[in-house]
Design a protein around this motif. Structure first.
Motif, PDB file in Angstrom:
ATOM      1  N   GLY A   1       6.094  -0.543  -1.472  1.00  0.00           N
ATOM      2  CA  GLY A   1       6.176  -1.875  -1.461  1.00  0.00           C
ATOM      3  C   GLY A   1       7.662  -2.539  -1.413  1.00  0.00           C
TER       4      GLY A   1
ATOM      5  N   ALA B   1      -3.708  -7.118   4.749  1.00  0.00           N
ATOM      6  CA  ALA B   1      -3.593  -6.913   3.675  1.00  0.00           C
ATOM      7  C   ALA B   1      -4.684  -5.882   2.965  1.00  0.00           C
TER       8      ALA B   1
ATOM      9  N   TYR C   1      -6.968  -2.388   2.360  1.00  0.00           N
ATOM     10  CA  TYR C   1      -6.428  -1.778   1.062  1.00  0.00           C
ATOM     11  C   TYR C   1      -8.264  -2.045   0.805  1.00  0.00           C
TER      12      TYR C   1
ATOM     13  N   ILE D   1      -6.497  -7.167  -5.943  1.00  0.00           N
ATOM     14  CA  ILE D   1      -5.599  -7.474  -4.609  1.00  0.00           C
ATOM     15  C   ILE D   1      -6.095  -8.897  -3.426  1.00  0.00           C
TER      16      ILE D   1
ATOM     17  N   GLU E   1       1.174  -0.870  -4.287  1.00  0.00           N
ATOM     18  CA  GLU E   1       2.393  -1.153  -3.447  1.00  0.00           C
ATOM     19  C   GLU E   1       1.806  -3.082  -3.145  1.00  0.00           C
ATOM     20  N   PRO E   2       1.078  -3.181  -2.893  1.00  0.00           N
ATOM     21  CA  PRO E   2       0.600  -5.576  -2.546  1.00  0.00           C
ATOM     22  C   PRO E   2       2.136  -5.529  -3.826  1.00  0.00           C
TER      23      PRO E   2
ATOM     24  N   THR F   1       5.388  -5.684  -3.355  1.00  0.00           N
ATOM     25  CA  THR F   1       6.284  -6.526  -2.600  1.00  0.00           C
ATOM     26  C   THR F   1       5.734  -7.800  -2.977  1.00  0.00           C
TER      27      THR F   1
END
Length: 304
Positions: free
Chosen positions: A39, A118, A122, A155, A266-267, A270
């Protein structure tokens, strides 16, 4: 992570399950650490690019430094190198899998927004979950399928205001997810025989060799500021060595499907780092999406 006998035997430091830690808890913590490291990649990458470094040069330095660190770690721990078929598979994972995925990802960014890129990447947790079930590696339950869907919805909410792109962008974005799915599934088969550290080292060195050729062909563009070089070092250690080892170690204990779903943190990482360090704003929908991902991860970590 053992091998065909003694080859690939790992140290207690690598394979320990910890006093009082169940394999599932330890695997979950490994994947969460991996998600935090990955991230941070976007934040560190922006700093490196702002210092004048090109994408190919950053990727070359990333894997070169990471591979060197991992080689030193293997020597310090006296770990044996993979051999024969396993070595060939790992080289292919680095030179084709990791390089192919990153090529598709960065190509998608040229033809689609970062949000859509993204979101398409994902897709891989759902693809890994379905493929694992189809291959008979892990039983697909309604609860795990629902949690994978919840993380994908989360997400979607985090990037909902940044969706758009051409057919090429869609193709490259889906391609990055498909290649990464194959990378994870192949890795799940070979890593138990050679160990997370040895596997990670070969993957990084193979990726470094490919990007070295690409950097030479394009002409390297090095960072021109100290902050850029520090960012590159951070990318190699924080956003490469730690997360790749963490993901492989977590996947060994959890299986590919659960590890992939957990990595959807992870996102969210970030997003939070961009808010803290880049002063980016967080919309209510993004907070709701981040909450959905965290809830899916928390629930999945408690499942047997």
């Amino acid at each position: 992570m053992n091998d065909n006998g003694r080859v690939g035997a790992t140290t207690a430091a690598e394979e320990t399950r910890g006093k009082g830690w169940s394999p599932r808890i330890l695997g979950t913590l490994c994947v969460i650490a991996s998600a935090v490291g990955f991230g941070a990649l976007g934040i560190l990458g922006k700093t490196a690019y702002q210092s004048g470094a090109s994408t190919v040069t950053v990727l070359f330095l990333r894997f070169l430094l990471a591979g060197a660190l991992m080689t030193a770690l293997m020597a310090a721990l006296k770990l044996p190198w993979p051999r024969g078929r396993d070595l060939a598979i790992l080289i292919a994972l680095g030179a084709l899998g990791y390089v192919g995925q990153s090529f598709c990802y960065f190509s998608a960014l040229r033809h689609a927004t970062a949000g859509l890129t993204a979101l398409l990447l994902y897709l891989y947790p759902a693809l890994v979950t379905l493929a694992s079930a189809a291959l008979g590696r892990q039983r697909l339950t309604w609860s795990k399928a629902a949690l994978a869907g919840l993380s994908l919805l989360g997400i979607l909410l985090t990037v909902a205001g940044d969706l758009g792109g051409s057919a090429a962008g869609l193709g490259f974005g889906v391609g990055s997810a498909v290649i990464y799915t194959g990378y994870i599934l192949v890795g799940e088969g070979v890593i138990p025989r050679v160990g997370a550290i040895a596997a990670s080292t070969v993957v990084m060195l193979a990726a470094a060799a490919v990007y070295a050729c690409a950097a030479l062909a394009a002409g390297p563009q090095w960072p021109t500021q100290v902050s850029g070089w520090l960012a590159v070092v951070g990318i190699a250690l924080v956003a490469t060595v730690i997360p790749i080892i963490g993901f492989f170690a977590g996947m060994q204990r959890l299986g590919a499907a659960d590890a992939a779903t957990l990595s959807t943190l992870e996102p969210v990482v970030t997003l939070l780092l961009a808010f803290v360090f880049l002063n980016e704003t967080l919309a209510p929908a993004q907070l709701l999406g981040a909450g959905a991902v965290v809830a899916a991860v928390a629930l999945l970590s408690r499942m047997r």
